[in-house]
Design a protein around this motif. Structure first.
Motif, PDB file in Angstrom:
ATOM      1  N   GLY A   1     -27.698  35.370  54.872  1.00 39.72           N
ATOM      2  CA  GLY A   1     -28.355  34.334  55.663  1.00 39.72           C
ATOM      3  C   GLY A   1     -27.407  33.630  56.616  1.00 39.72           C
ATOM      4  N   PRO A   2     -27.877  32.553  57.256  1.00 41.24           N
ATOM      5  CA  PRO A   2     -27.025  31.812  58.195  1.00 41.24           C
ATOM      6  C   PRO A   2     -25.885  31.126  57.459  1.00 41.24           C
ATOM      7  N   ALA A   3     -24.683  31.199  58.030  1.00 40.29           N
ATOM      8  CA  ALA A   3     -23.511  30.647  57.336  1.00 40.29           C
ATOM      9  C   ALA A   3     -22.427  30.262  58.326  1.00 40.29           C
ATOM     10  N   VAL A   4     -21.617  29.314  57.916  1.00 42.50           N
ATOM     11  CA  VAL A   4     -20.388  28.955  58.633  1.00 42.50           C
ATOM     12  C   VAL A   4     -19.209  29.398  57.790  1.00 42.50           C
TER      13      VAL A   4
ATOM     14  N   LYS B   1     -28.181  28.874  68.595  1.00 36.88           N
ATOM     15  CA  LYS B   1     -28.645  29.733  67.506  1.00 36.88           C
ATOM     16  C   LYS B   1     -29.349  30.982  68.012  1.00 36.88           C
ATOM     17  N   SER B   2     -29.421  31.162  69.345  1.00 37.47           N
ATOM     18  CA  SER B   2     -29.948  32.412  69.882  1.00 37.47           C
ATOM     19  C   SER B   2     -28.912  33.521  69.774  1.00 37.47           C
ATOM     20  N   ALA B   3     -27.642  33.152  69.658  1.00 41.38           N
ATOM     21  CA  ALA B   3     -26.569  34.132  69.526  1.00 41.38           C
ATOM     22  C   ALA B   3     -26.506  34.656  68.091  1.00 41.38           C
ATOM     23  N   ASP B   4     -25.971  35.851  67.934  1.00 44.04           N
ATOM     24  CA  ASP B   4     -25.768  36.397  66.591  1.00 44.04           C
ATOM     25  C   ASP B   4     -24.639  35.672  65.878  1.00 44.04           C
ATOM     26  N   ALA B   5     -23.721  35.124  66.655  1.00 39.59           N
ATOM     27  CA  ALA B   5     -22.606  34.391  66.055  1.00 39.59           C
ATOM     28  C   ALA B   5     -22.013  33.445  67.097  1.00 39.59           C
ATOM     29  N   VAL B   6     -21.387  32.394  66.601  1.00 38.60           N
ATOM     30  CA  VAL B   6     -20.701  31.419  67.454  1.00 38.60           C
ATOM     31  C   VAL B   6     -19.284  31.252  66.922  1.00 38.60           C
ATOM     32  N   MET B   7     -18.318  31.230  67.832  1.00 32.98           N
ATOM     33  CA  MET B   7     -16.924  30.976  67.467  1.00 32.98           C
ATOM     34  C   MET B   7     -16.488  29.682  68.129  1.00 32.98           C
ATOM     35  N   TRP B   8     -16.058  28.721  67.323  1.00 35.28           N
ATOM     36  CA  TRP B   8     -15.566  27.466  67.880  1.00 35.28           C
ATOM     37  C   TRP B   8     -14.226  27.710  68.575  1.00 35.28           C
ATOM     38  N   VAL B   9     -14.089  27.159  69.785  1.00 40.81           N
ATOM     39  CA  VAL B   9     -12.851  27.316  70.543  1.00 40.81           C
ATOM     40  C   VAL B   9     -12.434  25.972  71.131  1.00 40.81           C
ATOM     41  N   LYS B  10     -11.172  25.889  71.507  1.00 42.17           N
ATOM     42  CA  LYS B  10     -10.627  24.676  72.138  1.00 42.17           C
ATOM     43  C   LYS B  10      -9.721  25.084  73.278  1.00 42.17           C
ATOM     44  N   GLN B  11      -9.890  24.443  74.421  1.00 40.95           N
ATOM     45  CA  GLN B  11      -9.023  24.710  75.558  1.00 40.95           C
ATOM     46  C   GLN B  11      -7.617  24.206  75.258  1.00 40.95           C
ATOM     47  N   VAL B  12      -6.605  25.068  75.459  1.00 41.58           N
ATOM     48  CA  VAL B  12      -5.226  24.731  75.119  1.00 41.58           C
ATOM     49  C   VAL B  12      -4.316  24.975  76.316  1.00 41.58           C
TER      50      VAL B  12
ATOM     51  N   TYR C   1     -16.440  29.625  62.353  1.00 46.93           N
ATOM     52  CA  TYR C   1     -17.387  30.596  62.879  1.00 46.93           C
ATOM     53  C   TYR C   1     -18.782  30.339  62.307  1.00 46.93           C
ATOM     54  N   TYR C   2     -19.818  30.567  63.128  1.00 41.00           N
ATOM     55  CA  TYR C   2     -21.203  30.533  62.667  1.00 41.00           C
ATOM     56  C   TYR C   2     -21.792  31.935  62.806  1.00 41.00           C
ATOM     57  N   PHE C   3     -22.471  32.407  61.756  1.00 41.47           N
ATOM     58  CA  PHE C   3     -23.144  33.710  61.787  1.00 41.47           C
ATOM     59  C   PHE C   3     -24.625  33.510  61.472  1.00 41.47           C
ATOM     60  N   LYS C   4     -25.480  34.033  62.347  1.00 39.05           N
ATOM     61  CA  LYS C   4     -26.919  33.926  62.111  1.00 39.05           C
ATOM     62  C   LYS C   4     -27.296  34.601  60.800  1.00 39.05           C
ATOM     63  N   ASP C   5     -26.657  35.733  60.503  1.00 38.33           N
ATOM     64  CA  ASP C   5     -26.798  36.395  59.207  1.00 38.33           C
ATOM     65  C   ASP C   5     -25.437  36.926  58.802  1.00 38.33           C
TER      66      ASP C   5
END
Length: 331
Positions: A97-100, A116-127, A164-168
């Motif tokens: 299921g959905p998880a971080v 949440k339309s994406a299959d996954a989200v990766m948190w990023v920060k400008q450096v 990271y966020y994964f829809k599944d």
């Protein structure tokens, strides 16, 4: 969070790094609460991947973190340091299921709507120095097309912060099973990035989620700095009480922002700004700023700046930028 945190020794000799307090709360607790705030939805389960030698007391603290969110707590053990991919697969029974997925040595502040339309989200920060990080490359549709580890030439200035966020998440699980079955190791470790690359090769859509602030807790200096930054965030947000009601003040001054725990005694002392003092500690005849002091410690005749002191420690002296662990005595 199975690693002890060798760069933060001596503080991690007795307490794992994710349990080190920042502004009065363990790092991992703040991380879980921040993720819960960003997701803004019910969390069913919080699974912790730890080392078995962390012990029952720490497992009880982690269980409490999950229960405070009305979530099921699960504890898994990583018995060998075989990388992020291997660590995630230690929790394979919870991967559905959905998880971080998050590394428990970093804190962040974010204000965005999760795509949440994406299959996954990766948190990023400008450096400013992307060559020191793993970075993501984006296409015109703002999708992640490539992960590059410490690029020698400029690819992107968006660094992956380890959340990271994964829809599944079962899809990631299946790809990491392939990584391990194929013995795809990098430096003797199985990496989450290889599972992510396999997902993308199958057409999975990865989007970046940007954070406003990314705070590391890797060593003593950056941990003290993170404590200071977090205190300032909390003061501005006004959602947490930083100074306990039963602090004893005798000819003492507190300069905000500070966290002062339960049953702390401050005598002939000037505290702050940017100081955290844990429960049942005593500070007398001292000036302290930009420092982190844990529980049951006794500080006397001190002028501290950029200092970190563990639990049950005693310090009597004039050094400033010190770092002493639990049960240490300098008298």
């Amino acid at each position: 969070m199975a690693g002890r945190g060798s760069r933060l020794r001596p503080h991690t000799l007795t307490v794992p790094k994710p349990l080190i307090p920042i502004a009065g709360k363990p790092i991992v607790q703040r991380l879980v609460e921040d993720i819960a705030g960003v997701l803004d939805e019910t969390i069913d389960e919080v699974a912790f991947i730890i080392s078995e030698d962390f012990g029952q007391a720490i497992e009880e603290k982690l269980t409490e973190v999950a229960k405070n969110l009305n979530a099921k707590p699960s504890i898994y053990y990583q018995d060998q340091p075989l990388g992020t991919g291997h660590a995630i697969m230690c929790a394979k029974d919870s991967l559905q299921g959905p998880a971080v997925v998050a590394y428990a040595d970093t804190l962040f502040k974010a204000d965005f709507n999760l795509d949440k339309s994406a299959d996954a989200v990766m948190w990023v920060k400008q450096v400013e120095n992307p060559s020191a990080y793993g970075v993501v490359k984006l296409n015109q549709d703002h999708e992640i097309t490539e992960l590059v580890e410490k690029p020698s030439e400029f690819v992107s200035d968006l660094a992956v912060i380890g959340i990271y966020y994964f829809k599944d998440v079962a899809v990631l699980k299946s790809k990491l099973e392939e990584v391990i079955a194929q013995n795809m190791m990098r430096g003797g470790e199985y990496q989450i990035n290889d599972g992510i690359d396999k997902m993308r090769a199958d057409g999975a859509s990865f989007k970046p989620g940007k954070v406003n602030e990314w705070m590391d807790c890797g060593n003593k200096t950056v941990t003290v700095d993170t404590n200071s930054r977090m205190l300032n965030f909390i003061q501005k947000e006004g959602k947490e009480q930083l100074i306990s009601k039963n602090v004893t003040l005798e000819n003492a001054e507190i300069i905000d922002p500070c966290f002062i725990g339960e049953n702390v005694v401050l005598k002939n002392a000037k505290i702050g700004p940017n100081v955290s003092i844990g429960n049942h500690s005593v500070v007398e005849d001292s000036k302290i700023k930009n420092s982190l002091i844990q529980e049951h410690s006794h500080i006397k005749n001190a002028a501290l700046d950029n200092a970190m002191i563990g639990n049950h420690a005693k310090f009597n002296g004039e050094f400033t930028s010190i770092s002493i662990g639990d049960y240490s005595v300098l008298d």
